[in-house]
Scaffold this motif. Structure first.
Motif, mmCIF file in Angstrom:
data_model
loop_
_atom_site.group_PDB
_atom_site.id
_atom_site.type_symbol
_atom_site.label_atom_id
_atom_site.label_comp_id
_atom_site.label_asym_id
_atom_site.label_seq_id
_atom_site.Cartn_x
_atom_site.Cartn_y
_atom_site.Cartn_z
ATOM 1 N N GLU A 8 13.433 -3.969 9.073
ATOM 2 C CA GLU A 8 13.503 -4.997 9.549
ATOM 3 C C GLU A 8 12.293 -5.799 8.978
ATOM 4 O O GLU A 8 11.113 -5.348 8.320
ATOM 5 N N ARG A 9 12.372 -7.224 8.569
ATOM 6 C CA ARG A 9 11.313 -8.166 8.045
ATOM 7 C C ARG A 9 10.391 -8.896 8.786
ATOM 8 O O ARG A 9 10.577 -9.077 10.103
ATOM 9 N N ASP A 10 9.189 -8.664 8.093
ATOM 10 C CA ASP A 10 8.000 -9.559 8.706
ATOM 11 C C ASP A 10 8.166 -10.852 8.486
ATOM 12 O O ASP A 10 8.179 -11.296 7.283
ATOM 13 N N GLN A 11 7.904 -11.867 9.235
ATOM 14 C CA GLN A 11 7.636 -13.242 9.042
ATOM 15 C C GLN A 11 6.480 -13.881 8.496
ATOM 16 O O GLN A 11 6.659 -14.693 8.058
ATOM 17 N N GLU A 12 5.379 -12.907 8.403
ATOM 18 C CA GLU A 12 4.269 -13.342 8.113
ATOM 19 C C GLU A 12 3.945 -12.948 6.569
ATOM 20 O O GLU A 12 2.663 -12.784 5.932
ATOM 21 N N GLY A 13 4.899 -12.603 5.776
ATOM 22 C CA GLY A 13 4.727 -12.217 4.225
ATOM 23 C C GLY A 13 4.751 -10.944 4.101
ATOM 24 O O GLY A 13 3.881 -10.381 3.103
ATOM 25 N N GLY A 14 5.268 -10.185 4.442
ATOM 26 C CA GLY A 14 5.576 -8.831 4.249
ATOM 27 C C GLY A 14 4.554 -8.007 4.890
ATOM 28 O O GLY A 14 3.735 -8.292 5.801
ATOM 29 N N GLU A 15 4.523 -6.712 4.514
ATOM 30 C CA GLU A 15 3.531 -5.633 5.050
ATOM 31 C C GLU A 15 2.986 -5.038 3.738
ATOM 32 O O GLU A 15 3.386 -4.830 2.708
ATOM 33 N N ILE A 16 1.630 -4.823 4.235
ATOM 34 C CA ILE A 16 0.836 -4.015 3.247
ATOM 35 C C ILE A 16 0.588 -2.392 3.807
ATOM 36 O O ILE A 16 0.067 -2.639 4.948
ATOM 37 N N LEU A 17 0.902 -1.600 3.018
ATOM 38 C CA LEU A 17 0.488 -0.132 3.709
ATOM 39 C C LEU A 17 -0.674 0.501 2.710
ATOM 40 O O LEU A 17 -0.561 0.203 1.630
ATOM 41 N N VAL A 18 -1.391 1.298 3.509
ATOM 42 C CA VAL A 18 -2.796 1.589 3.097
ATOM 43 C C VAL A 18 -2.680 3.184 3.358
ATOM 44 O O VAL A 18 -2.509 3.544 4.493
ATOM 45 N N LYS A 19 -3.303 4.028 2.127
ATOM 46 C CA LYS A 19 -3.450 5.419 2.783
ATOM 47 C C LYS A 19 -4.233 5.925 1.422
ATOM 48 O O LYS A 19 -3.677 5.822 0.336
#
Length: 851
Positions: free
Chosen positions: A273-284
């Motif tokens: 599923e897609r985010d409307q606000e410019g994608g997702e940033i994953l951090v770890k």
């Protein structure tokens, strides 16, 4: 896409202790830790080959990063030692990262070295080795990996291979492809794919088994009927466990031998599923990855220039498949788009869809016979406009494509240069208007005309491309210069894709076009805080519908990726996205390392500082044990020494020349010489096909010149000038065929008839004074190739659509009926810009529609 093929072969044991093969770009060097082995005598031989008792393929996909491990267990039931070959085809974008062999309970673990050090290991081994047998296989977009090992009687061997790749999103989903070809029925065959993403999965499916090469029709026998479980919205487990009967059924559906078991590709497709606000940033753990594919965007209007190779090597099936593909591609253009149709061989032809006979040929203005003295500067040449997409223009374009035929050499530089010029012309006339330009360039060979040096072509195109037009290159068949095209496109904001020569080449072209048919955003820039370092690529020219952009980098632990911004342009203008940041479900370090090595290897190909960039790629590849073009894997193996290469696994049938003789060659006036022994000899050769016999020659000439007579004649003169005298000149063609020397001579004899000279009307002298000297004695205009008059006593047709230089729609009318346009017709060039053909005999102009 991830592709895995693995195959175990039983071979007779060789009578030596060393097997070698020459390394290529990606290679594996096998060294021994056991000094010798005693092979059984011939009398102890049996024909029972080693059996695969178990085969497992396990893929874990986390954050689109796939890690696949292939495990194959083999037993030698024979009373003699036999050689088993562990054979894998992996995707050309994948990096091998681990390989272990378990022989008689002992593990032999591979390790990665710098390529030069591994080469030294190989050369030391070669000094006492002999050549190994070659294993043939075919798989598109893949590399081969092979390891041979000797298995003692009643002994077992287990192979473990791991490779890694980032799945690329195309056409709205990610696709994992696992090629299975054990060469025999396998009692225990298991494939399992575990997907664990940070966002909910929008769908997961396992479509029908594929052949691995040609695109197949729907077939119920090829339905894998895989088990798909979704324990959580973000997770999926896909299992495929075909028994003997299922393996036979699939083999039958693929048209292969049932006793050789399953031989095809198991596919898993999914999306999130897609985010409307410019994608997702994953951090770890000090690393981050940014996935960007905003949904629900309208496509940009685009101006696409199709630049198509019609040189002699495209003769036969290739050009017929190109025509079939273009018919569908043209039909898939978006209604708001604009396009130009360009074909090239020794010269470049830009099709005038409104008047095909007035199409522009560059740099020589007289088809493939060519006249060097008539070469023009590109800025001084009149080219047809970009055409809007509508039924009439698409129908005309399809007719033009059907008229294309293969002949001549391959002028790559001028072809792309003309494509760039056409886009610049439109932008100069009407402005950019946020219309996305795109050049789709297809060729099946190397440059043979004009600039032929790789460096000159790439440098010249890059200099011409000042407005950063993405150039997408399609390498058609095995003869195309893929290396050069890949560099050219990479340096010009595009990419290269291979079209394999097969019965489905037209479908490959159509499927490829669908991937790039709808650009959504352009000039995309990712901006992060100064704390982020070691970033992968952050600037992208285009995001296509169904695709995804990915950026990865490092950040100090306990520091947030604060206020990231994605700036770009959409159909309504500038857009800013502010993506959300969240914790990753899995590790990100190896994903970042993979993307960084890929970035460095790409930069190395086009950088002037290649040595320093290669050193960075090497250090990172060694740290993470990636087998890359700058590293090699050294495999420790009992009883023998062998170099195991990773090489291209795709195959395409060699081009078998069979084209009819083309007596014309652009840019040369030399007589065409024929030889039944050595083929065609021109001042620059352009075909390797043997020359046909003379009857075909005379037939060819007869088709081109219906009034021609094959008689002893004089020197060939391929054209004549129509002179404004009191006579109309009508050419009759005479050819000489010298059976000893194989020389064709062609002359044009003229008959003359007296006619009344044309008188220029006073109205023309007043309203278009520059035109007074532009008439032949018969009233035709001197600056057209065809015989066009102004039709001063005729009536304009009703509703004949046309396209003006600004790519605006109009009605094709006689000049006398379009008073509104007269102020713009200030010279020969402006008239040609607005020209449209009426009944193939009257020179009309594209008159603006009244608004």
């Amino acid at each position: 896409m991830v592709c895995t093929v693995f195959k175990i072969f039983a071979l007779a044991a060789l009578t030596a202790s060393c097997i070698v093969a020459i390394p290529v770009d990606k290679d594996m060097v096998v060294v021994t830790d056991v000094p010798n082995v005693t092979f059984p005598t011939k009398e102890g031989n049996t024909n029972q080959r080693p059996q695969i008792s178990e085969m497992n393929i396990k893929t874990n996909v986390t954050n689109r990063f796939a890690q696949t491990t292939v495990t194959s267990k083999v037993k030698n039931h024979a009373t003699k030692s036999q050689e088993a070959v562990f054979f894998v085809v992996l995707p050309d974008q994948a990096f091998i990262s681990a390989f272990i062999m378990e022989i008689d309970g002992k593990n032999y673990t591979a390790y990665v070295q710098e390529k030069e050090k591994a080469k030294k290991t190989y050369e030391d081994a070669v000094s006492s080795g002999i050549g190994a047998a070659h294993v043939a296989v075919s798989a598109r977009d893949s590399n081969k990996f092979t390891v041979n090992v000797n298995i003692e009687p009643e002994s077992k061997a287990v192979f473990y291979l791991t490779y890694e790749e980032l799945l690329e999103r195309k056409k709205g989903f990610y696709e994992l492809v696992i090629n299975i070809h054990p060469g025999q029925l396998v009692k225990d065959l298991n494939v399992e794919v575990d997907i664990d993403e940070s966002r909910a999965l929008s769908f997961v499916k396992a479509p029908q088994i594929r052949s691995g090469n040609e695109i197949l029709k729907e077939n119920d026998e090829l339905d894998p009927r895989a088990q798909i479980d979704t324990p959580k919205p973000e997770q999926a487990v896909i299992k495929f466990k075909p028994d003997y009967e299922k393996q036979k059924r699939i083999a039958h559906g693929l048209g292969t031998k049932e006793d050789e078991g399953l031989s095809g590709q198991f596919i898993v497709q999914y999306d999130v599923e897609r985010d409307q606000e410019g994608g997702e940033i994953l951090v770890k753990d000090g690393y981050f990855v940014h996935f960007f594919a905003p949904p629900n965007l309208k496509p940009l209007v685009k101006h696409v220039v199709f630049v198509l190779d019609t040189s002699g090597s495209m003769y036969g099936r290739r050009i017929e498949q190109l025509k079939e593909a273009m018919k569908n591609i043209l039909g898939d253009l978006n209604p708001e788009d604009y396009f130009n149709l360009v074909e090239f061989n020794s010269n470049v032809k830009v099709w005038n869809l409104d008047a095909p006979e007035e199409s522009t040929t560059f740099p020589n203005d007289d088809n493939l016979w060519g006249h060097p003295e008539k070469v023009h500067e590109i800025k001084d040449v009149s080219f047809p406009p970009a055409y809007p997409v509508k039924n009439t223009t698409i129908n005309k374009a399809n007719k033009a494509v059907m008229e294309m035929h293969a002949t001549g050499g391959t002028n790559i530089y001028e072809a792309i240069r003309v494509g760039i010029h056409l886009i610049k012309l439109r932008q100069k006339r009407v402005g950019n208007n946020n219309i996305q330009p795109l050049i789709i360039f297809l060729t099946d060979g190397e440059a043979t005309v004009g600039k032929v040096s790789e460096n000159e072509i790439i440098a010249g195109v890059s200099d011409e491309n000042s407005i950063k037009i993405p150039i997408v290159s399609l390498s058609f068949g095995d003869s195309a210069d893929r290396k050069m095209l890949k560099k050219l496109s990479q340096k010009n904001f595009g990419f290269e894709r291979t079209i394999y020569e097969d019965s489905d080449s037209d479908l490959q072209l159509q499927n490829f076009y669908k991937e790039i048919s709808s650009p959504l955003l352009n000039n995309i820039k990712f901006t992060y805080t100064p704390d982020t370092v070691s970033l992968t690529r952050t600037d992208f020219p285009i995001l296509y519908q169904g695709g995804e952009l990915v950026v990865s980098g490092r950040i100090p632990e306990n520091v947030n990726v604060d206020k990231p911004i994605v700036s770009c342009f959409g159909i309504l203008g500038p857009v800013l996205y502010r993506p959300k940041v969240k914790k990753s479900v899995g590790q990100l370090e190896r994903l970042w390392a993979y993307m960084t090595v890929k970035k460095l290897l790409g930069e190395k190909e086009t950088s002037t500082n290649a040595t320093e960039i290669e050193k960075k790629a090497l250090d990172l590849a060694l740290k993470y044990s990636f087998v890359t073009p700058v590293t090699s894997m050294v495999v420790v193996k009992p009883n023998s020494t062998k170099s195991v290469d990773t090489e291209e696994a795709s195959s395409s049938p060699d081009y078998a020349p069979g084209a009819p003789l083309n007596v014309g060659f652009g840019g040369h006036r030399n007589p065409v010489r024929l030889s039944t022994k050595s083929g065609i000899a021109l001042s620059r050769p352009f075909l390797s096909a043997p020359a046909p016999q003379y009857p075909l020659l005379t037939s060819t000439l007869a088709q081109q010149y219906p009034l021609a007579t094959v008689l002893p004649g004089s020197t060939y003169q391929p054209s004549y000038d129509r002179v404004a005298t009191g006579f109309a000149m009508v050419p009759n063609h005479v050819f000489e065929l010298d059976s000893d020397e194989g020389v064709i001579n062609h002359t044009e004899a003229f008959s003359t008839t007296t006619m009344k000279p044309f008188v220029v009307p006073a109205e023309i002298k007043t309203k278009l004074p520059w035109m007074e000297t532009k008439f032949n004695v018969d009233g035709t205009l001197t600056f057209f190739k065809g015989h066009y008059t102004l039709g001063l006593n005729e009536t304009s047709p009703a509703g004949l659509d046309c396209t003006d230089p600004q790519s605006e729609e109009g009605f094709c009318m006689l000049v006398k009926d379009c008073e509104i346009l007269l102020p713009k017709l200030i010279d020969e060039q402006s008239f040609k810009d607005y020209f449209c053909s009426i009944e193939n005999k009257f020179a009309g102009v594209c008159c603006p529609k009244k608004k």
